[in-house]
Design a protein around this motif. Sequence first.
Motif, short mmCIF file in Angstrom:
data_model
loop_
_atom_site.label_atom_id
_atom_site.label_comp_id
_atom_site.label_asym_id
_atom_site.label_seq_id
_atom_site.Cartn_x
_atom_site.Cartn_y
_atom_site.Cartn_z
N CYS A 29 38.81 40.53 45.10
CA CYS A 29 39.80 41.26 44.30
C CYS A 29 39.07 41.96 43.15
CB CYS A 29 40.86 40.31 43.75
SG CYS A 29 41.94 41.10 42.54
N GLU A 31 40.17 43.06 40.50
CA GLU A 31 40.77 42.77 39.20
C GLU A 31 40.37 41.38 38.69
OE1 GLU A 31 42.34 45.46 38.20
OE2 GLU A 31 42.96 44.72 36.23
N CYS A 32 40.51 40.34 39.52
CA CYS A 32 40.25 38.97 39.04
C CYS A 32 39.06 38.32 39.71
CB CYS A 32 41.50 38.10 39.23
SG CYS A 32 41.85 37.72 40.95
N CYS A 48 46.81 40.95 45.82
CA CYS A 48 46.05 39.73 45.53
C CYS A 48 47.02 38.57 45.27
CB CYS A 48 45.16 39.95 44.31
SG CYS A 48 44.34 38.46 43.75
N CYS A 51 46.29 37.26 41.33
CA CYS A 51 46.67 38.01 40.12
C CYS A 51 47.68 39.11 40.38
CB CYS A 51 45.43 38.58 39.45
SG CYS A 51 44.72 39.97 40.33
N HIS A 53 47.33 41.86 41.89
CA HIS A 53 46.77 43.22 41.87
C HIS A 53 47.09 43.92 43.20
CE1 HIS A 53 44.11 46.55 41.14
NE2 HIS A 53 43.40 46.27 42.21
ZN LIG Z 1 43.23 39.32 41.91
#
Ligand SMILES: [Zn+2]
Length: 302
Positions: A29, A31-32, A48, A51, A53
């Motif tokens: 991911c 983002e995280c 995701c 998170c 996303h």
């Molecule tokens: Zn994520």
Amino acid sequence: MNWISNYVRPKINSLFSRREVPENLWTKCPECGTMLFHRELAANLNVCSNCDHHMAITPRDRFGALFDGGIFTEVKVPDAVQDPLHFRDQKKYPDRIKAAQKASGEKDAMLVAEGDMARTPIVAAAQDFSFMAGSMGMNVGNAIIAGAQRAVELRRPLILFSASGGARMQEGMLSLMQMPRTTVAVQMLKEAGLPYIVVLTHPTTGGVTASYAMLGDVQIAEPNAQIGFAGARVIEQTIREKLPEGFQRAEYLLDHGMLDRVVHRKAMKDELSTLVRLLMALPPGIKGDLPAPTEVPEPAKA
Ligand SMILES: [Zn+2]
């Protein structure tokens, strides 16, 4: 023996090999940083699970989730003239197109389809960011016009999912001409009294934001999608000011009146069918499927 061959090279090798191994089965991911198993990720519509996303999703996968039973018919898009400017950067433009077609299995960056969404007939168009950054060229223009014409012909609403870096530089002025062309296509829907709904997905920028992606009767966005015309860094350098937190993100734009709604990908089908039914003055939709009758009741004996 020196530190370059003993230390630097293994370090570099480990960096590359570490990235190559999980690519087949796992996606990281952005983002995280959670590693997500590809099958679970696909079942979760590329969102995701850690998170929330919303990652990019191909038009075909999106339509698979949007249309009832994943069944849709593609709307034929007329071919545009290829490479009228004989454009060349590091690669020839036709070679770049061919590579993108091979990688995606699609003709260009916009797929148009018709079918039923929660038993509501619609025409939908979706842009593919993985195809040359979803750039808007003559083929994308043709796709939007074909979608609008088909919607008018069938008297259905048009729902468009945008995702683009902007105009396709390799087509120069001809790509910019798609801005008025698509605007006329949207006007065609308005004159026919048919709804045009835009779902902005991450990222939608440049000439696409300056034309068909901002002309919807209802403007929806996916959570945290970046939506803007010029990039944040360009704006910061021009106005010499620090931009606020969350600038050009869906939630910020919703707070400032640029959007009507921010909708989670999993709730999108319900949201869109409710909206379309309201705007088309249809009776409320049926949520969920009723089981098929298993036995026919016996007729009452006299
Ligand atoms: Zn994520």
